[in-house]
Design an enzyme around this catalytic site. Structure first.
Site, mmCIF file in Angstrom:
data_model
loop_
_atom_site.group_PDB
_atom_site.id
_atom_site.type_symbol
_atom_site.label_atom_id
_atom_site.label_comp_id
_atom_site.label_asym_id
_atom_site.label_seq_id
_atom_site.Cartn_x
_atom_site.Cartn_y
_atom_site.Cartn_z
ATOM 1 N N CYS A 1 -3.367 11.206 1.645
ATOM 2 C CA CYS A 1 -2.458 9.697 1.313
ATOM 3 C C CYS A 1 -0.990 9.926 0.509
ATOM 4 O O CYS A 1 0.097 9.553 1.030
ATOM 5 C CB CYS A 1 -3.969 9.412 0.491
ATOM 6 N N LYS B 1 0.971 -1.361 0.139
ATOM 7 C CA LYS B 1 -0.380 0.081 0.371
ATOM 8 C C LYS B 1 1.190 1.587 -0.188
ATOM 9 O O LYS B 1 0.335 1.823 -0.235
ATOM 10 C CB LYS B 1 -1.496 -0.204 1.207
HETATM 11 N N1 SAJ Z 1 -1.624 15.305 -8.619
HETATM 12 C C1 SAJ Z 1 -0.785 15.867 -9.450
HETATM 13 N N2 SAJ Z 1 -0.002 14.707 -11.064
HETATM 14 C C2 SAJ Z 1 -0.868 14.013 -11.176
HETATM 15 C C3 SAJ Z 1 -1.952 13.061 -10.425
HETATM 16 C C4 SAJ Z 1 -2.219 14.107 -8.822
HETATM 17 O O1 SAJ Z 1 0.046 16.431 -9.228
HETATM 18 O O2 SAJ Z 1 -0.564 13.807 -12.220
HETATM 19 C C5 SAJ Z 1 -1.761 15.743 -8.189
HETATM 20 C C6 SAJ Z 1 -3.480 16.043 -6.641
HETATM 21 O O3 SAJ Z 1 -3.624 16.602 -7.305
HETATM 22 C C7 SAJ Z 1 -3.030 15.624 -5.429
HETATM 23 C C8 SAJ Z 1 -2.621 14.435 -5.437
HETATM 24 O O4 SAJ Z 1 -1.558 14.312 -6.403
HETATM 25 O O5 SAJ Z 1 -2.611 16.707 -5.442
HETATM 26 C C9 SAJ Z 1 -3.362 13.338 -4.980
HETATM 27 O O6 SAJ Z 1 -3.866 12.923 -6.066
HETATM 28 P P1 SAJ Z 1 -4.459 11.568 -6.327
HETATM 29 O O7 SAJ Z 1 -5.180 11.762 -7.469
HETATM 30 O O8 SAJ Z 1 -3.341 11.165 -7.201
HETATM 31 O O9 SAJ Z 1 -4.455 10.240 -6.022
HETATM 32 P P2 SAJ Z 1 -5.767 10.671 -3.753
HETATM 33 O O10 SAJ Z 1 -4.341 11.123 -2.908
HETATM 34 O O11 SAJ Z 1 -6.864 11.179 -4.348
HETATM 35 O O12 SAJ Z 1 -5.142 9.175 -3.652
HETATM 36 C C10 SAJ Z 1 -4.060 8.021 -3.878
HETATM 37 C C11 SAJ Z 1 -4.876 6.853 -4.835
HETATM 38 N N3 SAJ Z 1 -3.297 6.688 -4.620
HETATM 39 C C12 SAJ Z 1 -2.603 6.084 -6.251
HETATM 40 O O13 SAJ Z 1 -3.091 6.241 -7.236
HETATM 41 C C13 SAJ Z 1 -1.056 4.660 -6.754
HETATM 42 C C14 SAJ Z 1 -5.828 6.345 -4.482
HETATM 43 O O14 SAJ Z 1 -5.921 5.260 -4.848
HETATM 44 C C15 SAJ Z 1 -5.043 5.593 -2.989
HETATM 45 O O15 SAJ Z 1 -6.771 4.803 -2.204
HETATM 46 C C16 SAJ Z 1 -5.954 6.860 -2.127
HETATM 47 O O16 SAJ Z 1 -4.093 7.433 -2.569
HETATM 48 C C17 SAJ Z 1 -5.512 6.423 -0.774
HETATM 49 O O17 SAJ Z 1 -6.416 6.575 0.318
HETATM 50 O O18 SAJ Z 1 -4.120 5.587 -0.009
#
Ligand code: SAJ
Length: 422
Positions: A269, A215
Protein backbone atom coordinates in the site's frame (compact mmCIF):
# COMPACT_ATOMS: atom_id res chain seq x y z
CA UNK A 1 -30.62 4.37 6.36
CA UNK A 2 -31.68 1.62 3.97
CA UNK A 3 -31.12 -2.05 4.89
CA UNK A 4 -32.13 -3.59 1.60
CA UNK A 5 -28.89 -5.47 1.03
CA UNK A 6 -29.45 -9.17 1.59
CA UNK A 7 -26.83 -10.68 -0.71
CA UNK A 8 -23.31 -9.47 -1.45
CA UNK A 9 -20.81 -10.86 -3.92
CA UNK A 10 -17.21 -9.97 -2.98
CA UNK A 11 -14.73 -10.28 -5.84
CA UNK A 12 -11.15 -10.92 -4.68
CA UNK A 13 -10.69 -12.97 -1.50
CA UNK A 14 -7.42 -11.36 -0.48
CA UNK A 15 -6.31 -9.32 2.50
CA UNK A 16 -9.32 -7.00 2.25
CA UNK A 17 -12.00 -9.01 0.45
CA UNK A 18 -11.90 -11.99 2.79
CA UNK A 19 -12.21 -10.09 6.11
CA UNK A 20 -14.94 -7.90 4.57
CA UNK A 21 -16.85 -10.95 3.30
CA UNK A 22 -16.54 -12.73 6.65
CA UNK A 23 -17.63 -9.63 8.56
CA UNK A 24 -20.71 -9.11 6.37
CA UNK A 25 -21.59 -12.81 6.69
CA UNK A 26 -21.21 -12.65 10.47
CA UNK A 27 -23.95 -9.98 10.42
CA UNK A 28 -26.38 -12.23 8.62
CA UNK A 29 -25.76 -11.11 5.04
CA UNK A 30 -25.57 -13.92 2.45
CA UNK A 31 -22.11 -13.56 0.99
CA UNK A 32 -20.49 -15.19 -2.01
CA UNK A 33 -16.73 -14.75 -2.14
CA UNK A 34 -15.12 -14.99 -5.57
CA UNK A 35 -11.50 -15.78 -6.30
CA UNK A 36 -9.64 -16.94 -9.37
CA UNK A 37 -7.35 -19.13 -7.25
CA UNK A 38 -9.03 -22.51 -6.63
CA UNK A 39 -6.86 -23.17 -3.58
CA UNK A 40 -8.13 -19.97 -1.98
CA UNK A 41 -11.72 -20.97 -2.78
CA UNK A 42 -11.23 -24.43 -1.25
CA UNK A 43 -9.56 -23.04 1.88
CA UNK A 44 -12.39 -20.58 2.50
CA UNK A 45 -15.04 -23.24 2.00
CA UNK A 46 -13.17 -25.32 4.57
CA UNK A 47 -13.39 -22.33 6.93
CA UNK A 48 -9.70 -21.49 6.70
CA UNK A 49 -7.96 -18.24 5.88
CA UNK A 50 -5.04 -18.42 3.45
CA UNK A 51 -3.10 -15.72 5.31
CA UNK A 52 -2.47 -14.88 8.93
CA UNK A 53 -4.63 -12.18 10.49
CA UNK A 54 -5.68 -12.08 14.15
CA UNK A 55 -9.30 -13.21 14.77
CA UNK A 56 -9.99 -13.80 11.07
CA UNK A 57 -10.01 -17.60 11.33
CA UNK A 58 -12.62 -17.49 14.07
CA UNK A 59 -14.83 -15.09 12.12
CA UNK A 60 -14.44 -17.15 8.96
CA UNK A 61 -15.26 -20.45 10.63
CA UNK A 62 -18.40 -18.95 12.14
CA UNK A 63 -19.46 -17.50 8.77
CA UNK A 64 -18.94 -20.73 6.83
CA UNK A 65 -20.47 -22.92 9.55
CA UNK A 66 -23.60 -20.77 9.56
CA UNK A 67 -23.71 -21.14 5.78
CA UNK A 68 -23.60 -17.38 5.29
CA UNK A 69 -20.31 -17.34 3.36
CA UNK A 70 -19.47 -19.51 0.41
CA UNK A 71 -16.56 -19.17 -1.98
CA UNK A 72 -16.61 -19.84 -5.71
CA UNK A 73 -14.71 -18.94 -8.86
CA UNK A 74 -17.37 -16.99 -10.74
CA UNK A 75 -19.56 -14.11 -9.57
CA UNK A 76 -23.23 -14.75 -8.88
CA UNK A 77 -26.17 -12.32 -8.97
CA UNK A 78 -26.38 -10.21 -5.79
CA UNK A 79 -27.80 -6.97 -4.39
CA UNK A 80 -24.27 -5.60 -4.08
CA UNK A 81 -20.84 -6.36 -5.50
CA UNK A 82 -17.63 -5.40 -3.74
CA UNK A 83 -14.48 -5.42 -5.84
CA UNK A 84 -11.37 -5.90 -3.70
CA UNK A 85 -8.65 -6.95 -6.12
CA UNK A 86 -5.01 -5.81 -6.21
CA UNK A 87 -3.85 -2.64 -7.96
CA UNK A 88 -0.09 -3.07 -8.18
CA UNK A 89 2.07 -0.70 -10.17
CA UNK A 90 3.66 -1.35 -13.54
CA UNK A 91 7.34 -0.85 -14.40
CA UNK A 92 6.70 2.85 -15.07
CA UNK A 93 4.98 3.19 -11.63
CA UNK A 94 1.54 3.71 -13.15
CA UNK A 95 -1.28 1.56 -11.79
CA UNK A 96 -2.00 -1.84 -13.25
CA UNK A 97 -5.80 -1.79 -13.58
CA UNK A 98 -6.04 -5.18 -15.29
CA UNK A 99 -7.39 -6.91 -12.16
CA UNK A 100 -10.18 -4.34 -11.84
CA UNK A 101 -10.98 -4.73 -15.53
CA UNK A 102 -11.11 -8.51 -15.13
CA UNK A 103 -13.40 -8.15 -12.10
CA UNK A 104 -15.68 -5.79 -14.04
CA UNK A 105 -15.88 -8.26 -16.92
CA UNK A 106 -16.63 -11.08 -14.50
CA UNK A 107 -19.53 -9.31 -12.74
CA UNK A 108 -20.98 -7.65 -15.87
CA UNK A 109 -23.15 -10.65 -16.83
CA UNK A 110 -24.72 -10.90 -13.35
CA UNK A 111 -25.33 -7.27 -12.31
CA UNK A 112 -29.02 -6.47 -12.44
CA UNK A 113 -31.38 -3.56 -12.01
CA UNK A 114 -30.90 -2.15 -8.49
CA UNK A 115 -27.43 -3.68 -7.95
CA UNK A 116 -24.77 -1.62 -6.19
CA UNK A 117 -21.18 -2.03 -7.42
CA UNK A 118 -18.49 -0.88 -5.01
CA UNK A 119 -14.82 -0.58 -5.87
CA UNK A 120 -12.75 -0.99 -2.71
CA UNK A 121 -9.36 -1.46 -4.37
CA UNK A 122 -7.02 1.50 -3.95
CA UNK A 123 -7.18 3.22 -7.32
CA UNK A 124 -5.96 6.26 -9.25
CA UNK A 125 -8.41 9.11 -9.65
CA UNK A 126 -10.89 8.29 -12.41
CA UNK A 127 -10.88 4.51 -11.94
CA UNK A 128 -14.45 4.26 -10.61
CA UNK A 129 -15.75 6.13 -13.64
CA UNK A 130 -13.66 3.85 -15.83
CA UNK A 131 -15.26 0.86 -14.10
CA UNK A 132 -18.75 2.27 -14.69
CA UNK A 133 -17.94 2.81 -18.38
CA UNK A 134 -16.56 -0.69 -18.77
CA UNK A 135 -19.69 -2.19 -17.21
CA UNK A 136 -21.89 0.05 -19.36
CA UNK A 137 -20.13 -1.16 -22.50
CA UNK A 138 -20.81 -4.78 -21.54
CA UNK A 139 -24.42 -4.23 -20.47
CA UNK A 140 -26.16 -1.88 -22.91
CA UNK A 141 -29.49 -3.08 -21.46
CA UNK A 142 -28.81 -1.27 -18.16
CA UNK A 143 -28.22 2.41 -17.39
CA UNK A 144 -24.99 3.16 -15.46
CA UNK A 145 -23.97 6.45 -13.81
CA UNK A 146 -21.31 7.90 -16.08
CA UNK A 147 -21.60 11.50 -14.82
CA UNK A 148 -22.35 12.97 -11.40
CA UNK A 149 -25.75 14.30 -12.53
CA UNK A 150 -26.97 11.01 -14.01
CA UNK A 151 -30.53 10.15 -12.95
CA UNK A 152 -32.63 7.05 -13.33
CA UNK A 153 -29.66 4.71 -13.31
CA UNK A 154 -30.16 0.96 -12.97
CA UNK A 155 -26.84 0.05 -11.35
CA UNK A 156 -25.25 2.25 -8.67
CA UNK A 157 -21.47 2.56 -8.71
CA UNK A 158 -19.25 3.87 -5.91
CA UNK A 159 -15.73 3.85 -4.50
CA UNK A 160 -15.37 2.98 -0.80
CA UNK A 161 -11.66 2.57 -0.18
CA UNK A 162 -10.55 0.21 2.54
CA UNK A 163 -8.34 1.70 5.23
CA UNK A 164 -7.75 -1.13 7.69
CA UNK A 165 -4.34 -1.89 9.12
CA UNK A 166 -3.02 -5.43 8.60
CA UNK A 167 -2.79 -7.04 12.02
CA UNK A 168 -5.84 -5.14 13.28
CA UNK A 169 -8.20 -5.64 10.35
CA UNK A 170 -11.08 -7.41 12.02
CA UNK A 171 -11.49 -4.62 14.56
CA UNK A 172 -10.67 -1.71 12.26
CA UNK A 173 -13.21 -2.90 9.68
CA UNK A 174 -15.92 -2.24 12.23
CA UNK A 175 -14.50 0.81 13.92
CA UNK A 176 -12.78 2.94 11.28
CA UNK A 177 -14.72 5.73 9.63
CA UNK A 178 -15.44 5.10 5.97
CA UNK A 179 -15.36 7.37 2.97
CA UNK A 180 -18.13 6.53 0.51
CA UNK A 181 -17.64 8.13 -2.89
CA UNK A 182 -20.57 7.76 -5.26
CA UNK A 183 -20.62 8.33 -9.00
CA UNK A 184 -23.82 10.22 -8.07
CA UNK A 185 -25.20 11.27 -4.69
CA UNK A 186 -27.71 8.44 -4.81
CA UNK A 187 -24.90 5.96 -5.56
CA UNK A 188 -23.14 7.09 -2.35
CA UNK A 189 -26.33 6.61 -0.37
CA UNK A 190 -26.90 3.13 -1.80
CA UNK A 191 -23.27 2.13 -1.19
CA UNK A 192 -23.45 3.33 2.40
CA UNK A 193 -26.25 0.86 3.05
CA UNK A 194 -23.96 -2.05 2.13
CA UNK A 195 -21.73 -1.31 5.14
CA UNK A 196 -24.58 -0.50 7.52
CA UNK A 197 -24.90 -4.07 8.88
CA UNK A 198 -21.49 -3.87 10.56
CA UNK A 199 -20.06 -0.35 10.51
CA UNK A 200 -19.64 1.21 13.93
CA UNK A 201 -17.46 4.08 12.65
CA UNK A 202 -19.00 7.06 10.87
CA UNK A 203 -19.40 7.14 7.12
CA UNK A 204 -18.82 10.24 5.03
CA UNK A 205 -20.39 10.58 1.60
CA UNK A 206 -18.61 12.31 -1.26
CA UNK A 207 -18.02 11.86 -4.99
CA UNK A 208 -16.00 8.93 -6.34
CA UNK A 209 -12.98 10.93 -7.54
CA UNK A 210 -12.59 12.67 -4.16
CA UNK A 211 -12.78 9.31 -2.38
CA UNK A 212 -10.11 7.94 -4.72
CA UNK A 213 -7.73 10.78 -3.93
CA UNK A 214 -8.50 10.72 -0.19
CA UNK A 215 -7.33 7.12 0.00
CA UNK A 216 -4.11 7.86 -1.89
CA UNK A 217 -3.50 10.95 0.23
CA UNK A 218 -3.81 8.99 3.48
CA UNK A 219 -1.05 6.60 2.48
CA UNK A 220 1.08 9.36 0.94
CA UNK A 221 0.82 11.33 4.20
CA UNK A 222 2.17 8.36 6.15
CA UNK A 223 4.88 7.80 3.55
CA UNK A 224 6.03 11.44 3.75
CA UNK A 225 6.09 11.29 7.55
CA UNK A 226 8.12 8.05 7.53
CA UNK A 227 10.46 9.56 4.91
CA UNK A 228 11.01 12.49 7.27
CA UNK A 229 11.93 10.03 10.03
CA UNK A 230 14.19 8.05 7.68
CA UNK A 231 15.92 11.22 6.52
CA UNK A 232 16.46 12.16 10.18
CA UNK A 233 18.02 8.74 10.76
CA UNK A 234 20.61 9.45 8.04
CA UNK A 235 21.33 12.89 9.44
CA UNK A 236 21.65 11.57 13.01
CA UNK A 237 23.99 8.83 11.85
CA UNK A 238 26.25 11.49 10.38
CA UNK A 239 26.06 13.61 13.53
CA UNK A 240 26.56 10.65 15.86
CA UNK A 241 23.18 11.12 17.54
CA UNK A 242 20.47 8.62 18.53
CA UNK A 243 17.60 9.30 16.14
CA UNK A 244 15.08 7.49 18.32
CA UNK A 245 15.89 9.70 21.26
CA UNK A 246 15.73 12.80 19.05
CA UNK A 247 12.29 11.81 17.73
CA UNK A 248 11.01 10.79 21.15
CA UNK A 249 11.95 14.17 22.58
CA UNK A 250 10.69 16.16 19.57
CA UNK A 251 7.37 14.32 19.88
CA UNK A 252 6.98 15.74 23.39
CA UNK A 253 5.99 18.95 21.58
CA UNK A 254 2.18 19.10 21.47
CA UNK A 255 2.07 19.61 17.70
CA UNK A 256 4.87 17.30 16.57
CA UNK A 257 4.25 13.64 15.75
CA UNK A 258 7.13 12.10 13.81
CA UNK A 259 6.85 8.43 12.89
CA UNK A 260 9.64 5.90 13.25
CA UNK A 261 12.63 5.34 10.96
CA UNK A 262 13.27 1.78 9.88
CA UNK A 263 14.66 -0.43 7.13
CA UNK A 264 12.44 1.31 4.58
CA UNK A 265 8.78 1.26 3.65
CA UNK A 266 7.26 -1.96 2.39
CA UNK A 267 3.94 -3.64 1.85
CA UNK A 268 1.49 -3.37 -0.97
CA UNK A 269 0.00 0.00 0.00
CA UNK A 270 2.24 2.77 1.28
CA UNK A 271 5.15 1.82 -0.98
CA UNK A 272 2.81 1.80 -4.01
CA UNK A 273 -0.09 4.24 -3.70
CA UNK A 274 1.83 7.55 -3.59
CA UNK A 275 3.10 6.76 -7.08
CA UNK A 276 -0.49 6.99 -8.37
CA UNK A 277 -0.53 10.63 -7.25
CA UNK A 278 2.87 11.24 -8.83
CA UNK A 279 1.68 9.64 -12.08
CA UNK A 280 -1.41 11.88 -12.11
CA UNK A 281 0.50 15.09 -11.44
CA UNK A 282 4.19 14.52 -12.12
CA UNK A 283 5.25 18.18 -12.13
CA UNK A 284 3.45 19.08 -8.92
CA UNK A 285 3.81 16.01 -6.70
CA UNK A 286 7.43 16.83 -5.84
CA UNK A 287 7.38 16.17 -2.10
CA UNK A 288 5.42 12.94 -2.52
CA UNK A 289 7.88 11.67 -5.13
CA UNK A 290 10.90 12.61 -3.02
CA UNK A 291 9.43 10.86 0.03
CA UNK A 292 9.09 7.70 -2.03
CA UNK A 293 12.69 8.04 -3.17
CA UNK A 294 13.96 8.64 0.37
CA UNK A 295 12.12 5.57 1.67
CA UNK A 296 13.16 3.44 -1.28
CA UNK A 297 16.80 4.34 -0.75
CA UNK A 298 16.84 3.34 2.92
CA UNK A 299 17.38 -0.42 2.37
CA UNK A 300 20.48 0.31 0.31
CA UNK A 301 21.78 2.64 2.98
CA UNK A 302 21.45 -0.15 5.56
CA UNK A 303 23.10 -2.67 3.22
CA UNK A 304 25.99 -0.24 2.67
CA UNK A 305 26.36 0.18 6.44
CA UNK A 306 26.61 -3.60 6.84
CA UNK A 307 29.17 -3.86 4.05
CA UNK A 308 31.27 -1.10 5.56
CA UNK A 309 31.36 -2.81 8.96
CA UNK A 310 32.06 -6.16 7.29
CA UNK A 311 35.28 -4.86 5.77
CA UNK A 312 37.09 -5.39 9.07
CA UNK A 313 36.45 -9.14 9.01
CA UNK A 314 38.25 -11.70 6.90
CA UNK A 315 35.22 -13.79 5.94
CA UNK A 316 32.35 -12.16 7.78
CA UNK A 317 29.06 -13.88 8.49
CA UNK A 318 26.10 -11.52 8.49
CA UNK A 319 22.82 -12.35 10.24
CA UNK A 320 19.74 -10.53 8.95
CA UNK A 321 16.89 -10.62 11.44
CA UNK A 322 13.36 -10.03 10.16
CA UNK A 323 12.16 -10.45 6.59
CA UNK A 324 8.51 -9.35 6.59
CA UNK A 325 7.50 -5.85 5.53
CA UNK A 326 6.59 -4.78 9.04
CA UNK A 327 6.83 -6.12 12.59
CA UNK A 328 5.00 -9.28 13.67
CA UNK A 329 3.40 -10.22 10.33
CA UNK A 330 4.23 -13.00 7.85
CA UNK A 331 3.73 -10.85 4.75
CA UNK A 332 6.92 -10.21 2.75
CA UNK A 333 5.48 -8.23 -0.16
CA UNK A 334 7.65 -5.25 -1.11
CA UNK A 335 9.65 -5.88 2.05
CA UNK A 336 12.65 -3.57 2.50
CA UNK A 337 14.29 -6.31 4.59
CA UNK A 338 14.26 -8.64 1.58
CA UNK A 339 15.82 -5.91 -0.50
CA UNK A 340 18.63 -5.56 2.04
CA UNK A 341 19.24 -9.31 2.06
CA UNK A 342 19.29 -9.40 -1.75
CA UNK A 343 21.67 -6.45 -1.84
CA UNK A 344 24.07 -8.21 0.56
CA UNK A 345 23.74 -11.65 -1.01
CA UNK A 346 24.53 -10.44 -4.52
CA UNK A 347 28.18 -10.70 -3.44
CA UNK A 348 28.64 -14.49 -3.72
CA UNK A 349 31.45 -14.47 -1.16
CA UNK A 350 29.24 -12.87 1.50
CA UNK A 351 27.60 -15.48 3.75
CA UNK A 352 24.19 -14.36 4.94
CA UNK A 353 22.08 -16.03 7.61
CA UNK A 354 18.44 -14.96 7.67
CA UNK A 355 15.91 -15.48 10.44
CA UNK A 356 12.28 -14.56 10.88
CA UNK A 357 10.17 -16.19 13.60
CA UNK A 358 6.99 -15.36 11.62
CA UNK A 359 8.08 -17.43 8.61
CA UNK A 360 8.54 -21.16 8.29
CA UNK A 361 10.98 -21.07 5.39
CA UNK A 362 12.76 -18.70 3.04
CA UNK A 363 10.27 -16.56 1.11
CA UNK A 364 10.23 -17.19 -2.62
CA UNK A 365 12.05 -13.92 -3.40
CA UNK A 366 15.13 -15.37 -1.67
CA UNK A 367 15.16 -18.90 -3.05
CA UNK A 368 18.14 -20.20 -5.01
CA UNK A 369 20.88 -18.07 -3.45
CA UNK A 370 23.72 -20.45 -2.46
CA UNK A 371 25.29 -18.07 0.09
CA UNK A 372 22.02 -17.68 2.02
CA UNK A 373 20.77 -19.82 4.87
CA UNK A 374 17.44 -19.68 6.75
CA UNK A 375 18.04 -20.44 10.41
CA UNK A 376 16.58 -19.92 13.84
CA UNK A 377 16.99 -16.42 15.32
CA UNK A 378 19.35 -17.36 18.12
CA UNK A 379 21.43 -19.58 15.86
CA UNK A 380 21.76 -16.69 13.39
CA UNK A 381 22.98 -14.37 16.12
CA UNK A 382 25.40 -16.92 17.55
CA UNK A 383 26.97 -17.77 14.20
CA UNK A 384 27.27 -14.16 13.02
CA UNK A 385 29.99 -11.54 13.17
CA UNK A 386 27.53 -8.83 12.22
CA UNK A 387 23.87 -8.79 13.22
CA UNK A 388 21.52 -6.58 11.21
CA UNK A 389 18.15 -6.14 12.88
CA UNK A 390 15.80 -5.28 10.04
CA UNK A 391 12.31 -5.59 11.57
CA UNK A 392 11.23 -4.83 15.11
CA UNK A 393 9.60 -8.22 15.73
CA UNK A 394 8.52 -8.64 19.34
CA UNK A 395 10.40 -11.97 19.47
CA UNK A 396 13.69 -10.16 18.87
CA UNK A 397 13.32 -8.36 22.18
CA UNK A 398 14.04 -11.73 23.81
CA UNK A 399 17.50 -12.09 22.22
CA UNK A 400 19.89 -12.10 25.19
CA UNK A 401 21.69 -8.76 25.41
CA UNK A 402 25.05 -10.42 25.99
CA UNK A 403 24.76 -12.32 22.68
CA UNK A 404 24.32 -9.03 20.85
CA UNK A 405 27.03 -7.24 22.79
CA UNK A 406 29.63 -9.68 21.48
CA UNK A 407 28.82 -8.75 17.88
CA UNK A 408 28.68 -5.76 15.60
CA UNK A 409 25.00 -4.77 15.61
CA UNK A 410 23.35 -2.65 12.96
CA UNK A 411 19.89 -1.94 14.22
CA UNK A 412 17.60 -0.40 11.59
CA UNK A 413 14.62 -0.60 13.93
CA UNK A 414 15.72 1.02 17.16
CA UNK A 415 14.85 -2.17 19.02
CA UNK A 416 18.18 -2.10 20.85
CA UNK A 417 18.68 1.65 20.67
CA UNK A 418 15.41 3.16 21.80
CA UNK A 419 15.89 4.90 25.11
CA UNK A 420 13.53 2.52 26.95
CA UNK A 421 15.54 -0.46 25.61
CA UNK A 422 18.80 0.89 26.99
N1 SAJ B 1 6.76 2.00 8.87
C1 SAJ B 1 7.89 2.70 9.30
N2 SAJ B 1 7.78 3.59 10.31
C2 SAJ B 1 6.58 3.81 10.95
C3 SAJ B 1 5.44 3.13 10.49
C4 SAJ B 1 5.56 2.22 9.46
O1 SAJ B 1 8.99 2.52 8.75
O2 SAJ B 1 6.57 4.63 11.87
C5 SAJ B 1 6.87 1.05 7.76
C6 SAJ B 1 6.47 -0.39 8.12
O3 SAJ B 1 7.51 -1.09 8.71
C7 SAJ B 1 6.08 -0.91 6.75
C8 SAJ B 1 5.48 0.30 6.05
O4 SAJ B 1 5.95 1.43 6.76
O5 SAJ B 1 7.22 -1.36 6.04
C9 SAJ B 1 3.96 0.33 6.00
O6 SAJ B 1 3.43 -0.14 7.23
P1 SAJ B 1 2.18 0.52 7.97
O7 SAJ B 1 1.93 -0.25 9.19
O8 SAJ B 1 2.42 1.98 8.12
O9 SAJ B 1 1.01 0.43 6.92
P2 SAJ B 1 0.34 -0.77 6.07
O10 SAJ B 1 0.94 -0.76 4.70
O11 SAJ B 1 0.31 -2.04 6.80
O12 SAJ B 1 -1.18 -0.20 6.00
C10 SAJ B 1 -1.42 1.08 5.47
C11 SAJ B 1 -2.33 1.84 6.43
N3 SAJ B 1 -2.42 3.24 6.03
C12 SAJ B 1 -2.25 4.27 6.89
O13 SAJ B 1 -1.96 4.09 8.05
C13 SAJ B 1 -2.42 5.65 6.36
C14 SAJ B 1 -3.72 1.20 6.45
O14 SAJ B 1 -4.62 1.95 7.24
C15 SAJ B 1 -4.25 1.09 5.01
O15 SAJ B 1 -5.51 0.43 4.98
C16 SAJ B 1 -3.28 0.25 4.22
O16 SAJ B 1 -2.03 0.93 4.19
C17 SAJ B 1 -3.82 0.07 2.81
O17 SAJ B 1 -4.32 -1.05 2.53
O18 SAJ B 1 -3.79 1.01 2.02
Amino acid sequence: MEHSIKTVCVVGMGYIGLPTAATLASRGVDVVGVDVNPRVVDAINAGQSHFAEPDLDMLLRAATTLGKLRATSTPEPADAFIIAVPTPFLADKSADLSYIDAAADAIAPVVRQGSVVILESTSPVGTTERLARRLAAKRPDLKFPLTSDAVGVDVHVAHCPERVLPGRMVRELLENDRIVGGMTELCALKAEAVYAPFLRGKSFRTDAATAELVKLVENAFRDVNIAFANELSLICEQLGLNVWRVIELANRHPRVNILQPGAGVGGHCIAVDPWFIVAASPDRARLIRTAREVNDSKPHFIAAQVRERAERFKSPVVACLGLSFKPDVDDTRESPAIEIVLDLAKDPTQRVLVADPNLEALPKQLLGLPNLEFVDTLEAVRRADIVAILMAHTAFKRIPREELMRRVVIDATGLTQKPEAA
